[in-house]
Write an enzyme that holds these catalytic residues in place. Structure first.
Site, mmCIF file in Angstrom:
data_model
loop_
_atom_site.group_PDB
_atom_site.id
_atom_site.type_symbol
_atom_site.label_atom_id
_atom_site.label_comp_id
_atom_site.label_asym_id
_atom_site.label_seq_id
_atom_site.Cartn_x
_atom_site.Cartn_y
_atom_site.Cartn_z
ATOM 1 N N LYS A 52 -52.613 -14.549 -67.422
ATOM 2 C CA LYS A 52 -51.523 -14.602 -66.145
ATOM 3 C C LYS A 52 -52.360 -15.142 -64.719
ATOM 4 C CE LYS A 52 -47.860 -13.552 -68.536
ATOM 5 N NZ LYS A 52 -46.697 -14.514 -68.589
ATOM 6 N N ASN A 107 -57.595 -4.104 -55.549
ATOM 7 C CA ASN A 107 -57.025 -3.162 -54.438
ATOM 8 C C ASN A 107 -56.219 -1.855 -54.798
ATOM 9 O OD1 ASN A 107 -58.448 -4.249 -52.077
ATOM 10 N ND2 ASN A 107 -57.173 -6.119 -52.687
ATOM 11 N N TYR A 114 -54.356 -10.783 -71.581
ATOM 12 C CA TYR A 114 -52.999 -10.939 -70.869
ATOM 13 C C TYR A 114 -53.444 -11.008 -69.511
ATOM 14 C CZ TYR A 114 -48.373 -9.786 -69.431
ATOM 15 O OH TYR A 114 -47.020 -10.174 -69.197
ATOM 16 N N THR A 169 -38.267 -4.605 -72.316
ATOM 17 C CA THR A 169 -38.224 -5.638 -72.994
ATOM 18 C C THR A 169 -38.956 -5.354 -74.537
ATOM 19 O OG1 THR A 169 -39.887 -7.118 -72.460
ATOM 20 C CG2 THR A 169 -37.722 -7.506 -71.533
ATOM 21 N N GLY A 176 -43.949 -15.513 -73.461
ATOM 22 C CA GLY A 176 -45.244 -15.019 -73.222
ATOM 23 C C GLY A 176 -45.610 -13.688 -74.206
HETATM 24 N N1 LIG Z 1 -41.534 -7.092 -69.604
HETATM 25 C C1 LIG Z 1 -42.091 -6.907 -68.686
HETATM 26 O O1 LIG Z 1 -42.497 -5.696 -68.273
HETATM 27 C C2 LIG Z 1 -42.826 -8.241 -67.878
HETATM 28 C C3 LIG Z 1 -43.794 -7.912 -66.745
HETATM 29 C C4 LIG Z 1 -44.350 -9.001 -66.158
HETATM 30 C C5 LIG Z 1 -44.133 -9.994 -66.808
HETATM 31 N N2 LIG Z 1 -43.476 -10.419 -67.842
HETATM 32 C C6 LIG Z 1 -43.395 -11.765 -68.416
HETATM 33 O O2 LIG Z 1 -42.074 -12.119 -68.677
HETATM 34 C C7 LIG Z 1 -41.997 -13.218 -69.741
HETATM 35 C C8 LIG Z 1 -40.985 -12.569 -70.605
HETATM 36 O O3 LIG Z 1 -41.407 -11.276 -71.332
HETATM 37 P P1 LIG Z 1 -40.356 -10.223 -71.835
HETATM 38 O O4 LIG Z 1 -40.926 -9.096 -71.271
HETATM 39 O O5 LIG Z 1 -39.091 -10.862 -71.860
HETATM 40 O O6 LIG Z 1 -41.113 -10.308 -73.404
HETATM 41 P P2 LIG Z 1 -40.409 -10.375 -74.839
HETATM 42 O O7 LIG Z 1 -39.280 -9.441 -75.036
HETATM 43 O O8 LIG Z 1 -41.523 -9.956 -75.633
HETATM 44 O O9 LIG Z 1 -39.969 -11.980 -74.898
HETATM 45 C C9 LIG Z 1 -41.049 -12.723 -75.094
HETATM 46 C C10 LIG Z 1 -40.486 -13.809 -75.499
HETATM 47 O O10 LIG Z 1 -41.329 -15.189 -75.535
HETATM 48 C C11 LIG Z 1 -41.125 -15.945 -76.652
HETATM 49 N N3 LIG Z 1 -42.352 -16.372 -77.442
HETATM 50 C C12 LIG Z 1 -43.389 -15.677 -77.619
HETATM 51 N N4 LIG Z 1 -44.443 -16.410 -78.194
HETATM 52 C C13 LIG Z 1 -43.800 -17.445 -78.463
HETATM 53 C C14 LIG Z 1 -44.197 -18.824 -78.755
HETATM 54 N N5 LIG Z 1 -45.495 -19.136 -79.532
HETATM 55 N N6 LIG Z 1 -43.055 -19.842 -78.767
HETATM 56 C C15 LIG Z 1 -41.880 -19.613 -78.364
HETATM 57 N N7 LIG Z 1 -41.433 -18.662 -77.883
HETATM 58 C C16 LIG Z 1 -42.356 -17.549 -77.808
HETATM 59 C C17 LIG Z 1 -40.162 -14.766 -77.797
HETATM 60 O O11 LIG Z 1 -39.719 -15.620 -78.469
HETATM 61 P P3 LIG Z 1 -39.297 -14.787 -80.087
HETATM 62 O O12 LIG Z 1 -38.297 -13.597 -79.666
HETATM 63 O O13 LIG Z 1 -38.605 -15.740 -80.916
HETATM 64 O O14 LIG Z 1 -40.641 -14.341 -80.581
HETATM 65 C C18 LIG Z 1 -39.382 -14.034 -76.678
HETATM 66 O O15 LIG Z 1 -38.201 -14.673 -76.516
HETATM 67 C C19 LIG Z 1 -43.405 -13.301 -70.357
HETATM 68 O O16 LIG Z 1 -44.146 -14.372 -69.695
HETATM 69 C C20 LIG Z 1 -44.014 -11.775 -69.844
HETATM 70 O O17 LIG Z 1 -45.511 -11.958 -69.604
HETATM 71 C C21 LIG Z 1 -42.884 -9.456 -68.651
#
Ligand SMILES: NC(=O)c1ccc[n+]([C@@H]2O[C@H](COP(=O)([O-])OP(=O)(O)OC[C@H]3O[C@@H](n4cnc5c(N)ncnc54)[C@H](OP(=O)(O)O)[C@@H]3O)[C@@H](O)[C@H]2O)c1
Length: 195
Positions: free
Chosen positions: A121, A104, A117, A152, A44
Site C-alpha cells: 500500500k 508517528n 500488506y 469485510t 486487494g
Molecule cells: N476492509 C478494510 O478494513 C480495508 C482497510 C483499508 C483498505 N482496504 C482496501 O480496500 C480494498 C477492498 O478490500 P475489502 O475490505 O473489500 O476486502 P475483501 O472483502 O477481501 O475483498 C477483496 C476483493 O478483491 C478481490 N480480489 C482479490 N484478489 C484478486 C485478484 N487476484 N483478482 C481479482 N480480484 C481479486 C476479491 O475478489 P474475490 O471475492 O473474487 O476473491 C474481492 O472482491 C482492498 O484494496 C483493501 O486493501 C480495506
C-alpha cells in the site's frame, strides 16, 4: 455499440494478475463504450494476518495483487481514460501504507502493520503520486482512498465500520465535482491523510 446502448454481459471477469484478462477487459470496454470515465483499483489481499511469520512468497503475492496489478491495469486503460472529459483513477489504498502513520502513530497501528500488506500500500501510494504527475497531461485525475477499518472478509468482523460507510470514501471520489477532486492525495471521507 451505438446510441448509448451497452452490452448486456456486464460484469466482465477480471483476475487482476492475468495479462489476458486485462487485455480482454480493455477490448470489451473499447468495443462497447469507447472510453472509460472511472477506474477504481479495488482488488486487494492481506495474507499475513494469520498469526504465522511473514515469508517471501506471501510478500510477493501481495505485491502482485496490491501494487503491480493496479499499475498494469491503469497503464492498459490509459488510452480509454484519455478519451473521457472527466477521467478519474482511484487506487484503493490504506492508512496502513502511510509511512507518516507508521512513524508517528506506531502504537496504534503496529498490531496491523505487516511487511507485505503495508509495503504494497505504501507502493500504491507512491504509484498514485507518480500517476498524478504523469497522467495529468492526459486529463486523468488520480487519488488514493483509505476506506477506514471496514467489516469485510479482509477487515474481519472486528472492524467498526459497515461496508456502506467504508465505501463512502470511494463513492465520494467518484461523484465529487471535478475541480474538487483531491488529485495526488490519499484521503478518507474527504480528509487528506499524510503519505
Ligand atoms: N476492509 C478494510 O478494513 C480495508 C482497510 C483499508 C483498505 N482496504 C482496501 O480496500 C480494498 C477492498 O478490500 P475489502 O475490505 O473489500 O476486502 P475483501 O472483502 O477481501 O475483498 C477483496 C476483493 O478483491 C478481490 N480480489 C482479490 N484478489 C484478486 C485478484 N487476484 N483478482 C481479482 N480480484 C481479486 C476479491 O475478489 P474475490 O471475492 O473474487 O476473491 C474481492 O472482491 C482492498 O484494496 C483493501 O486493501 C480495506
Amino acid at each position: 455499440m451505438e446510441g448509448g446502448q451497452h452490452a448486456p454481459d456486464y460484469p466482465v471477469p477480471l483476475e487482476v494478475t492475468s495479462a489476458d484478462d486485462i487485455s480482454n477487459l480493455v477490448n470489451y470496454l473499447e468495443k462497447n463504450y469507447g472510453k472509460l470515465d472511472v477506474l477504481v483499483n479495488n482488488a486487494g489481499i492481506a495474507l499475513e494476518w494469520d498469526g504465522k511469520p511473514t515469508d517471501t512468497d506471501k510478500i510477493r503475492r501481495t505485491l502482485e495483487v496490491n501494487l503491480i496489478a493496479p499499475f498494469a491495469i491503469t497503464e492498459a486503460l490509459v488510452p480509454l481514460l484519455s478519451v473521457s472529459d472527466d477521467a478519474r483513477v482511484i487506487n484503493h489504498s490504506s492508512q496502513l501504507g502511510s509511512i507518516d502513520t507508521a512513524e508517528n502513530l506506531w502504537q496504534y497501528v503496529s498490531a496491523f502493520v505487516t511487511i507485505g500488506y503495508s509495503t504494497s500500500k505504501a507502493g500504491l501510494n507512491m504509484l498514485t503520486q507518480i500517476q498524478s504527475k504523469t497522467l495529468t497531461v492526459k486529463g486523468i485525475a488520480v487519488a488514493a482512498a483509505h476506506p477506514g477499518w471496514v467489516k469485510t472478509d479482509l477487515g474481519t468482523d472486528a472492524a467498526p465500520l459497515e461496508v456502506e460507510e467504508g465505501a463512502s470514501t470511494v463513492v465520494g471520489l467518484v461523484t465529487i465535482a471535478r475541480d474538487q477532486f483531491p488529485h495526488g492525495q490519499l484521503v478518507n471521507k474527504g480528509v487528506r491523510i499524510p503519505w
